[in-house]
Design a protein around this motif. Structure first.
Motif, PDB file in Angstrom:
ATOM      1  N   ARG A 294       0.822  -1.212   0.000  1.00 34.30           N
ATOM      2  CA  ARG A 294       0.000   0.000   0.000  1.00 34.30           C
ATOM      3  C   ARG A 294       0.864   1.274   0.000  1.00 34.30           C
ATOM      4  O   ARG A 294       0.496   2.290  -0.582  1.00 34.30           O
ATOM      5  N   GLY A 295       2.030   1.201   0.635  1.00 36.63           N
ATOM      6  CA  GLY A 295       2.941   2.345   0.662  1.00 36.63           C
ATOM      7  C   GLY A 295       3.452   2.750  -0.702  1.00 36.63           C
ATOM      8  O   GLY A 295       3.800   3.899  -0.932  1.00 36.63           O
ATOM      9  N   LEU A 296       3.504   1.794  -1.626  1.00 32.07           N
ATOM     10  CA  LEU A 296       3.943   2.096  -2.993  1.00 32.07           C
ATOM     11  C   LEU A 296       2.880   2.841  -3.788  1.00 32.07           C
ATOM     12  O   LEU A 296       3.174   3.439  -4.814  1.00 32.07           O
ATOM     13  N   TYR A 297       1.640   2.779  -3.319  1.00 32.43           N
ATOM     14  CA  TYR A 297       0.538   3.384  -4.056  1.00 32.43           C
ATOM     15  C   TYR A 297      -0.018   4.628  -3.380  1.00 32.43           C
ATOM     16  O   TYR A 297      -1.146   5.027  -3.646  1.00 32.43           O
ATOM     17  N   MET A 298       0.801   5.257  -2.539  1.00 32.86           N
ATOM     18  CA  MET A 298       0.381   6.535  -1.955  1.00 32.86           C
ATOM     19  C   MET A 298       0.256   7.549  -3.094  1.00 32.86           C
ATOM     20  O   MET A 298       1.170   7.690  -3.897  1.00 32.86           O
ATOM     21  N   GLY A 299      -0.853   8.215  -3.183  1.00 37.34           N
ATOM     22  CA  GLY A 299      -1.060   9.190  -4.247  1.00 37.34           C
ATOM     23  C   GLY A 299      -1.586   8.592  -5.539  1.00 37.34           C
ATOM     24  O   GLY A 299      -1.576   9.264  -6.569  1.00 37.34           O
ATOM     25  N   PHE A 300      -2.039   7.344  -5.519  1.00 34.56           N
ATOM     26  CA  PHE A 300      -2.539   6.699  -6.736  1.00 34.56           C
ATOM     27  C   PHE A 300      -3.704   7.469  -7.341  1.00 34.56           C
ATOM     28  O   PHE A 300      -3.732   7.735  -8.541  1.00 34.56           O
ATOM     29  N   ARG A 301      -4.657   7.869  -6.504  1.00 30.55           N
ATOM     30  CA  ARG A 301      -5.838   8.580  -7.020  1.00 30.55           C
ATOM     31  C   ARG A 301      -5.463   9.918  -7.640  1.00 30.55           C
ATOM     32  O   ARG A 301      -5.947  10.269  -8.712  1.00 30.55           O
ATOM     33  N   ILE A 302      -4.608  10.666  -6.952  1.00 29.57           N
ATOM     34  CA  ILE A 302      -4.223  11.983  -7.490  1.00 29.57           C
ATOM     35  C   ILE A 302      -3.388  11.815  -8.769  1.00 29.57           C
ATOM     36  O   ILE A 302      -3.468  12.641  -9.675  1.00 29.57           O
TER      37      ILE A 302
END
Length: 134
Positions: free
Chosen positions: A44-52
């Motif tokens: 999950r840490g690798l996908y911080m900012g996925f939505r933005i």
């Protein structure tokens, strides 16, 4: 969206490497950073900012694809104008040019570079917000 599944982790790692400095940074390289993020924060840490990332990259891709064909027409049209000046444009005289694959690739590359610059120029403010948001 599928591309962001690959590029968001790359973004996270590169941005953390940019921020890491001096003695605080205990990272050997990007792979080491990747492993430590997964160990400390999970996948999950690798996908911080996925939505933005999706919100900023979708419009960027839309601008790129929408303007690519326009850029190709401009580049090919410019070459046509140069050829008319060089060889003349007599009425009823049609000069057909069949470019080879290297020429086509070069023109596609020039067109892609033009629209890449345009897309970056238009989307830079959103990208700055995205970087600061993560």
């Amino acid at each position: 969206m599928a591309a962001q599944l690959v590029w968001t982790p790359v973004d996270v790692v590169t941005q953390r490497l940019m921020v890491a400095n001096g003695a605080d940074a205990r990272y050997v390289n990007g792979v080491d950073m990747f492993r430590k993020i997964v160990r400390n924060d999970g996948v999950r840490g690798l996908y911080m900012g996925f939505r933005i990332s999706i919100l900023t990259n979708a419009p960027s891709n839309a601008v790129w694809w929408a303007s690519y064909s326009v850029a190709q027409r401009l580049v090919w049209g410019g070459v046509g104008c140069l050829l008319r000046r060089k060889y003349g444009d007599r009425e009823g005289d049609m000069m057909m040019i069949r470019p080879d694959s290297k020429t086509v690739m070069a023109f596609q590359g020039v067109s892609a570079a033009m629209v890449g610059g345009l897309s970056t120029l238009i989307m830079m403010p959103l990208d700055t917000i995205k970087t600061n948001f993560k």
